[in-house]
Each structure stands twice: as C-alpha cells, then as structure tokens.
Design an enzyme around this catalytic site. Structure first.
Site, PDB file in Angstrom:
ATOM      1  N   GLU A 168      47.158  45.973  37.897  1.00  0.00           N
ATOM      2  CA  GLU A 168      47.218  45.317  36.586  1.00  0.00           C
ATOM      3  C   GLU A 168      48.235  45.976  35.676  1.00  0.00           C
ATOM      4  OE1 GLU A 168      43.218  45.309  35.017  1.00  0.00           O
ATOM      5  OE2 GLU A 168      42.822  47.269  35.877  1.00  0.00           O
TER       6      GLU A 168
ATOM      7  N   HIS B 109      31.823  41.738  39.752  1.00  0.00           N
ATOM      8  CA  HIS B 109      32.271  40.408  39.330  1.00  0.00           C
ATOM      9  C   HIS B 109      33.318  39.811  40.268  1.00  0.00           C
ATOM     10  CE1 HIS B 109      35.706  42.374  37.265  1.00  0.00           C
ATOM     11  NE2 HIS B 109      36.276  41.189  37.237  1.00  0.00           N
TER      12      HIS B 109
ATOM     13  N   GLY C 257      24.718  46.740  25.153  1.00  0.00           N
ATOM     14  CA  GLY C 257      26.160  47.018  25.125  1.00  0.00           C
ATOM     15  C   GLY C 257      26.868  45.820  24.504  1.00  0.00           C
TER      16      GLY C 257
ATOM     17  N   HIS D 160      34.917  46.661  43.733  1.00  0.00           N
ATOM     18  CA  HIS D 160      35.665  45.445  44.048  1.00  0.00           C
ATOM     19  C   HIS D 160      36.450  45.540  45.357  1.00  0.00           C
ATOM     20  CE1 HIS D 160      34.557  44.813  39.987  1.00  0.00           C
ATOM     21  NE2 HIS D 160      35.630  45.294  39.403  1.00  0.00           N
TER      22      HIS D 160
ATOM     23  N   ARG E 102      24.546  49.500  18.950  1.00  0.00           N
ATOM     24  CA  ARG E 102      24.269  50.582  17.995  1.00  0.00           C
ATOM     25  C   ARG E 102      24.745  50.257  16.597  1.00  0.00           C
ATOM     26  NH1 ARG E 102      26.638  54.484  22.085  1.00  0.00           N
ATOM     27  NH2 ARG E 102      24.847  55.043  23.346  1.00  0.00           N
TER      28      ARG E 102
HETATM   29  C1  BG6 Z   1      36.682  45.812  35.962  1.00  0.00           C
HETATM   30  C2  BG6 Z   1      37.248  47.174  35.703  1.00  0.00           C
HETATM   31  O1  BG6 Z   1      35.575  45.893  36.798  1.00  0.00           O
HETATM   32  O2  BG6 Z   1      37.677  44.999  36.549  1.00  0.00           O
HETATM   33  C3  BG6 Z   1      38.480  47.083  34.833  1.00  0.00           C
HETATM   34  O3  BG6 Z   1      36.267  47.972  35.068  1.00  0.00           O
HETATM   35  C4  BG6 Z   1      39.493  46.133  35.415  1.00  0.00           C
HETATM   36  O4  BG6 Z   1      39.068  48.361  34.642  1.00  0.00           O
HETATM   37  C5  BG6 Z   1      38.824  44.807  35.734  1.00  0.00           C
HETATM   38  O5  BG6 Z   1      40.521  45.937  34.476  1.00  0.00           O
HETATM   39  C6  BG6 Z   1      39.759  43.880  36.468  1.00  0.00           C
HETATM   40  O6  BG6 Z   1      39.127  42.654  36.600  1.00  0.00           O
HETATM   41  P1  BG6 Z   1      39.938  41.319  36.737  1.00  0.00           P
HETATM   42  O7  BG6 Z   1      38.884  40.268  36.905  1.00  0.00           O
HETATM   43  O8  BG6 Z   1      40.753  41.165  35.477  1.00  0.00           O
HETATM   44  O9  BG6 Z   1      40.819  41.480  37.935  1.00  0.00           O
END
Ligand code: BG6
Length: 452
Positions: free
Chosen positions: A208, A170, A12, A232, A44
């Site tokens: 966001e 993350h 990816g 998350h 790709r």
């Molecule tokens: C990602 C989502 O895991 O987290 C996104 O797929 C989102 O849609 C993002 O924008 C937000 O992450 P962060 O670290 O900017 O709060």
C-alpha cells in the site's frame, strides 16, 4: 425470534476502523434495511450521540442515512470501568430489550482489551456464557504472538464458548479471495496443474501507499508481520495451497486450511527480509518495528515439493495492490527447440485490488505469415459485472456474523498455526538487518539476490 430487536455494540467506536470501515459498511448495509434495532457506540471520548455522528461523518468522510442515524446511540465508557457497563446495561434494558435478543459485540480494539471487555460484559449480564445469540466479533490481530493468543483464548473460554466467537480477517470477505476456491477447484484446466511439478513459485502480495497514520500506538507494537502477514497473507496462502475440502461447509474448509498451514514454514535457504520506511523513526524515535516484509516460505507436502511461496507486504510503497500470482514453470514447445522459439512461462494472477479479476498470460503465435511466439493475456474483469453497490468485505462479515455463519471467520486452530508461522518468520527476519526504504519505493523490497 424478531431480529429487529437485536443490538450491535461497537467497542473502539471512536477509532479509525469504526470511521473508515465499520460505518461505511453499515451505511451500505442500511440500503437494504439493517436488521438490528439499536447500534451502541462505545468509546472513551466524552460525546453525545449527535456529536458522535458528526465525528464519524467527518473522520470517515461519509454521510450516514436517516435510518442508520436513528439507530445510533453513543455511550462513554472506559474498558475496565464496571459502573459504565452497568449504566450501559441499564440504558439498554430501559429500552425494553429482551435478554435473549441477538446481540453482537464488535471489539474493534487492541487484543489486550478483549478479555477485560468480555469480563465486564459478563459482569453486567450483557453477555451470557454459551448463549448462541450473544456473540463477540473480534478484530485482528488476536494476540501478539502464539503465546499471548493462547492466553487470550484460555481466558475467553471461561466467559464464552467458541461458538460465540467470530474472529475477523476482513480479507476473507473480499470478493476475489472468496473466489479462490472456485477458480482453483471449479476449473479442470487449473486444478490439474496446481502443484509443484507445474508451478515454480506463488507470490502473495498486498502492498500500500499509505503509512501508519493515526494508528502509530497500535502499529508500533504490531509491525507488518502481525498486522498483515499473520492474518491476511497467511490466509491467502492457505486458500491457494490447501487440498480440496470435503464439502463447502465452514468446518471442512477450516480443516483443509489448518492441514496445509501445519506444513508451512520459512524457507531455510532464503532470507526473510524486513524493512522500515524512512521517516517512521521521526514519529517513533529508535523504533525497530518493520513496516514491510518479504517472507519466503515452503510447504513440505508432496503436492508442493519445489514450489516457493513468497509473501510481501509494506506501507508507503509505490502502489496499492493486492494479488496472488502463480508463476508456472516454462515448458518446451518441441523436443529440441532452438532458442528463438522458446516459450515464456505462464502466469495466472488472481487480482484482488485495485482490479478484481483474473489474468492469464499464455503464449501464442504472432499474427501473420512469420512464425514467432509472443506472450499474450486473457483477462476477466469481475468487478465490471457488478451492478449497484460493490460488495464490501466488512458488509459481508457483519452480515454473516449477524446470521451466525462462521465460514469466513478464523477458528482458533487456524490462528494457532498462523501464529506459529508468523513467529518463525519474525525470528528468522530479526537475524538480518532492518532495511530502511524510501517512501514511494518500488513495491518490492529487494531480498538480496533472490530474484523473481
Ligand atoms: C488492515 C491492517 O487489517 O488491513 C492495515 O491493519 C492495512 O494496516 C489494511 O492498511 C489493508 O486493508 P485493505 O482492505 O485496504 O487492503
């Protein structure tokens, strides 16, 4: 073993995540010397390595340093094309890589591609079942619901062992989320009042301003529940609600999270609200995918009797903010207080973004001869104390996966519990209407009388 012989392979590699998160993280990590000798970037598009580096620099709006550039090689590959994997294996082996050298395959792709990629890697003898140095790092979401997650897991288990899997969330790599357990359990002033008797509600928010942008294909299938809540937000709820782990090792922390997640469920007395920003339908006509969610949850344990948990997320809202906010129950200053000296409820906020720190709102007498109460705020700024590069979640996660530390990666049992809750929220929310909200609307979708 000499780590410098290791490989990182990014699937990816022409996607948004590679340009916006993975390469910025590698660039930051390269400031203290990258341990892997080669970074294979697989996508790709027909590109050579120089064109690929240009592409990443432009799309990610970054400049890669010399030592990072030298490690990068681009290889064109369709996920299911066995010949392309064989030619990748040949290119890797031509450069004298040892079969036992560390190799981390980062699958920044849709979950449907996890099994096909693992199958091909296995077929090309790039990934050996049970080899502790051959690791798969899997982006979220792991599946689309509980059933598909179980199916992916079962098929992966024919090819690799659980020990080889690193499932990414993350948010677990973010500084203040890594700080939650310390704040909770390292401070008696908080740990003693961390229960339903003292806390009325806990709000976990991650909203966001950006929309879906280039990720429409993925996002329209996932929606905000799978994209943010399932991973998350539920991990944040687990950290904030779990019991103290037996020790700080990965197994004890995961077990404590699983135990609490198994008691988490949508609040039967509240509406689960989903919304879509106006204009999304122009990009995806007729789509009922939610771009925002407000879910009300309960935890049926004695510790959390009476506390409401509210999780919120949404795209194209008025601000970008991530936080955990605890609203304590109000307390009485005296036995029969008059209304004029009523003390307001305390709030404790663990701020994740844009500020990283802790805020505590408490009551104080106003300065001067008169006696009045006012709410004041004590603030700790965590990020103010960082010198040099600010720690970034993806740097931490890449480093941990490279070192084999699984503390910040989700186990399959955690994910199963998270999917059960996400599926239940989705089912409950679909009984109501999809609220269409204006881009830039106030952060919180109104949930019809359930005021905070
Ligand atoms: C990602 C989502 O895991 O987290 C996104 O797929 C989102 O849609 C993002 O924008 C937000 O992450 P962060 O670290 O900017 O709060």
């Amino acid at each position: 073993m000499d780590d410098r012989g290791g490989l990182l392979c990014i699937f990816g590699a022409t996607g948004d995540l590679a340009a916006k998160k993975i390469f910025p993280a590698l660039r930051q990590w390269s400031d203290d010397a990258l341990p892997m000798r080669r970074i294979w970037c697989l996508g790709r598009r027909s590109l050579d390595t120089a064109q690929y580096i240009d592409f990443i620099e432009t799309r990610g709006n970054i400049r890669l340093g010399q030592s990072l550039r030298e490690r990068i090689r681009y290889h064109q590959l369709e996920f299911g094309d066995a010949a392309a994997y064989q030619s990748l294996a040949n290119r890797i082996h031509e450069q004298g890589f040892d079969q036992d050298a560390r190799r981390l395959f980062f699958l920044a792709v849709k979950p449907e591609a996890f099994v096909p990629i693992a199958l091909q890697l296995h077929g090309a003898k790039l990934l050996a079942n049970g080899h502790p140095e051959h690791r798969l790092m899997l982006e979220k979401p792991f599946g689309g619901n509980l059933q598909s997650a179980v199916a992916i897991q079962q098929r992966l288990m024919d090819l690799v062992s659980e020990e080889q899997l690193y499932r990414i969330d993350h948010y677990l790599g973010k500084e203040m989320i890594r700080n939650v357990l310390t704040i909770r359990f390292g401070n008696r002033i908080f740990s003693e009042s961390w229960h339903g008797g003292a806390i009325d509600r806990i709000e976990v928010t991650s909203i966001e301003t950006t929309g879906v942008e280039e990720r429409l294909d993925y996002y329209d299938q996932a929606g905000a529940i799978n994209d943010m809540v399932q991973s998350h937000l539920l991990q944040m709820v687990a950290l904030v609600a779990m019991a103290a782990p037996d020790d700080l090792g990965p197994d004890s922390i995961r077990q404590a999270k699983i135990d609490i997640l198994n008691h988490l469920r949508p609040d039967p007395e509240a509406k689960q609200v989903i919304g879509q920003y106006a204009g999304y339908g122009d990009q995806m006509p007729g789509s009922a995918t939610e771009t925002a969610v407000e879910a009300w949850l309960r935890i049926d344990t004695p510790q959390w009797a009476g506390t409401r948990f509210i999780v919120r997320t949404g795209k194209k809202l008025a601000e970008k903010r991530t936080e955990i906010r605890l609203h304590y129950r109000p307390t009485q200053l005296c036995v029969s207080c008059s209304e004029t000296i009523e003390a307001r409820a305390n709030q404790l906020v663990i701020e994740v973004f844009p500020h990283e720190g802790v805020q505590l709102q408490f009551n104080s007498k106003t300065p001067g001869y008169k006696y009045e109460i006012e709410q004041v705020m004590a603030e700790y700024c965590h990020s103010c104390r960082m010198i040099g590069n600010k720690p970034e979640a993806y740097v931490k996660l890449l480093q941990d996966a490279w070192e084999g530390d699984k503390t910040l990666f989700a186990s399959f049992a955690e994910l199963q519990a998270q999917w059960r809750i996400a599926d239940a929220i989705r089912a409950a929310a679909r009984q109501g209407d999809l609220v269409i909200y204006a881009p830039g609307a106030p952060a919180i979708i109104s949930s019809g009388g359930q005021s905070c």
